[in-house]
Design a protein around this motif. Structure first.
Motif, PDB file in Angstrom:
ATOM      1  N   VAL A  84       0.839  -1.198   0.000  1.00  0.00           N
ATOM      2  CA  VAL A  84       0.000   0.000   0.000  1.00  0.00           C
ATOM      3  C   VAL A  84       0.871   1.243   0.000  1.00  0.00           C
ATOM      4  O   VAL A  84       0.588   2.216  -0.715  1.00  0.00           O
ATOM      5  CB  VAL A  84      -0.967  -0.015   1.211  1.00  0.00           C
ATOM      6  N   GLU A  85       1.952   1.224   0.769  1.00  0.00           N
ATOM      7  CA  GLU A  85       2.858   2.372   0.832  1.00  0.00           C
ATOM      8  C   GLU A  85       3.494   2.634  -0.533  1.00  0.00           C
ATOM      9  O   GLU A  85       3.601   3.782  -0.971  1.00  0.00           O
ATOM     10  CB  GLU A  85       3.926   2.144   1.899  1.00  0.00           C
ATOM     11  N   VAL A  86       3.897   1.584  -1.231  1.00  0.00           N
ATOM     12  CA  VAL A  86       4.479   1.732  -2.568  1.00  0.00           C
ATOM     13  C   VAL A  86       3.445   2.321  -3.518  1.00  0.00           C
ATOM     14  O   VAL A  86       3.741   3.230  -4.310  1.00  0.00           O
ATOM     15  CB  VAL A  86       5.002   0.367  -3.094  1.00  0.00           C
ATOM     16  N   LEU A  87       2.212   1.833  -3.441  1.00  0.00           N
ATOM     17  CA  LEU A  87       1.153   2.354  -4.315  1.00  0.00           C
ATOM     18  C   LEU A  87       0.847   3.821  -4.018  1.00  0.00           C
ATOM     19  O   LEU A  87       0.591   4.602  -4.940  1.00  0.00           O
ATOM     20  CB  LEU A  87      -0.105   1.505  -4.177  1.00  0.00           C
ATOM     21  N   LYS A  88       0.897   4.206  -2.756  1.00  0.00           N
ATOM     22  CA  LYS A  88       0.682   5.615  -2.396  1.00  0.00           C
ATOM     23  C   LYS A  88       1.758   6.490  -3.016  1.00  0.00           C
ATOM     24  O   LYS A  88       1.477   7.565  -3.558  1.00  0.00           O
ATOM     25  CB  LYS A  88       0.693   5.793  -0.878  1.00  0.00           C
ATOM     26  N   ARG A  89       3.019   6.038  -2.911  1.00  0.00           N
ATOM     27  CA  ARG A  89       4.122   6.815  -3.492  1.00  0.00           C
ATOM     28  C   ARG A  89       4.002   6.896  -5.005  1.00  0.00           C
ATOM     29  O   ARG A  89       4.246   7.948  -5.595  1.00  0.00           O
ATOM     30  CB  ARG A  89       5.462   6.212  -3.098  1.00  0.00           C
ATOM     31  N   ALA A  90       3.617   5.789  -5.630  1.00  0.00           N
ATOM     32  CA  ALA A  90       3.457   5.786  -7.088  1.00  0.00           C
ATOM     33  C   ALA A  90       2.327   6.725  -7.498  1.00  0.00           C
ATOM     34  O   ALA A  90       2.449   7.470  -8.493  1.00  0.00           O
ATOM     35  CB  ALA A  90       3.178   4.374  -7.582  1.00  0.00           C
ATOM     36  N   THR A  91       1.240   6.709  -6.764  1.00  0.00           N
ATOM     37  CA  THR A  91       0.114   7.598  -7.064  1.00  0.00           C
ATOM     38  C   THR A  91       0.535   9.056  -6.943  1.00  0.00           C
ATOM     39  O   THR A  91       0.210   9.883  -7.807  1.00  0.00           O
ATOM     40  CB  THR A  91      -1.060   7.306  -6.105  1.00  0.00           C
ATOM     41  N   ALA A  92       1.263   9.380  -5.895  1.00  0.00           N
ATOM     42  CA  ALA A  92       1.736  10.751  -5.709  1.00  0.00           C
ATOM     43  C   ALA A  92       2.685  11.150  -6.837  1.00  0.00           C
ATOM     44  O   ALA A  92       2.617  12.280  -7.356  1.00  0.00           O
ATOM     45  CB  ALA A  92       2.430  10.892  -4.356  1.00  0.00           C
ATOM     46  N   PHE A  93       3.552  10.261  -7.250  1.00  0.00           N
ATOM     47  CA  PHE A  93       4.500  10.532  -8.322  1.00  0.00           C
ATOM     48  C   PHE A  93       3.768  10.819  -9.625  1.00  0.00           C
ATOM     49  O   PHE A  93       4.032  11.811 -10.310  1.00  0.00           O
ATOM     50  CB  PHE A  93       5.467   9.362  -8.498  1.00  0.00           C
ATOM     51  N   PHE A  94       2.828   9.965  -9.991  1.00  0.00           N
ATOM     52  CA  PHE A  94       2.120  10.128 -11.259  1.00  0.00           C
ATOM     53  C   PHE A  94       1.168  11.313 -11.211  1.00  0.00           C
ATOM     54  O   PHE A  94       0.937  11.975 -12.226  1.00  0.00           O
ATOM     55  CB  PHE A  94       1.378   8.844 -11.647  1.00  0.00           C
ATOM     56  N   ALA A  95       0.630  11.650 -10.041  1.00  0.00           N
ATOM     57  CA  ALA A  95      -0.235  12.811  -9.918  1.00  0.00           C
ATOM     58  C   ALA A  95       0.581  14.084 -10.145  1.00  0.00           C
ATOM     59  O   ALA A  95       0.103  15.029 -10.751  1.00  0.00           O
ATOM     60  CB  ALA A  95      -0.886  12.839  -8.554  1.00  0.00           C
ATOM     61  N   LYS A  96       1.842  14.088  -9.661  1.00  0.00           N
ATOM     62  CA  LYS A  96       2.713  15.225  -9.838  1.00  0.00           C
ATOM     63  C   LYS A  96       3.117  15.366 -11.315  1.00  0.00           C
ATOM     64  O   LYS A  96       3.234  16.463 -11.844  1.00  0.00           O
ATOM     65  CB  LYS A  96       3.958  15.069  -8.968  1.00  0.00           C
ATOM     66  N   GLU A  97       3.323  14.258 -11.995  1.00  0.00           N
ATOM     67  CA  GLU A  97       3.747  14.260 -13.398  1.00  0.00           C
ATOM     68  C   GLU A  97       2.661  14.780 -14.334  1.00  0.00           C
ATOM     69  O   GLU A  97       2.959  15.342 -15.372  1.00  0.00           O
ATOM     70  CB  GLU A  97       4.130  12.829 -13.815  1.00  0.00           C
ATOM     71  N   THR A  98       1.409  14.566 -14.015  1.00  0.00           N
ATOM     72  CA  THR A  98       0.327  14.955 -14.919  1.00  0.00           C
ATOM     73  C   THR A  98      -0.047  16.413 -14.793  1.00  0.00           C
ATOM     74  O   THR A  98      -0.828  16.921 -15.588  1.00  0.00           O
ATOM     75  CB  THR A  98      -0.934  14.098 -14.648  1.00  0.00           C
ATOM     76  N   ARG A  99       0.483  17.148 -13.827  1.00  0.00           N
ATOM     77  CA  ARG A  99       0.166  18.568 -13.656  1.00  0.00           C
ATOM     78  C   ARG A  99       0.918  19.409 -14.612  1.00  0.00           C
ATOM     79  O   ARG A  99       1.889  19.281 -15.135  1.00  0.00           O
ATOM     80  CB  ARG A  99       0.464  19.013 -12.219  1.00  0.00           C
TER      81      ARG A  99
END
Length: 99
Positions: A84-99
């Motif tokens: 879950v922690e890895v998925l949270k970090r991945a989600t944050a990373f990809f959310a930052k990339e799409t901005r």
């Protein structure tokens, strides 16, 4: 006095533990004497005797199979939390990339 080196951790088969518990239950030797005769710690032998009493239903507590299941569930829980922690970090990373 000098400090004694700690004894390396040893593991014993369930058959060996059952034999030691049986010797203690017979009553002809004390737990301390059985431990000394087999070069074991008295605490370990007392723990084995206590666990055998729990497994036999003569004492309250977690049986050996319940302890194994609990340990397996804790390992699985820890792994799932890491996932879950890895998925949270991945989600944050990809959310930052799409901005």
């Amino acid at each position: 006095m000098g400090k004694r080196k700690p004894r390396p951790r040893r593991s014993f088969t369930p058959e060996f533990k059952a034999e030691i518990v049986d010797l203690c239950r017979r009553g002809d030797r004390s737990v301390g004497q059985v431990a000394k005769d087999f070069d074991l710690t008295e605490t370990a032998v007392r723990d084995w005797v206590r666990q055998a009493q729990v497994d036999a239903g003569a004492r309250d507590g977690l049986t050996s199979s319940e302890r194994e299941e609990l340990a397996a569930l804790r390992r699985e829980n820890r792994r799932l939390r890491e996932d879950v922690e890895v998925l949270k970090r991945a989600t944050a990373f990809f959310a930052k990339e799409t901005r």
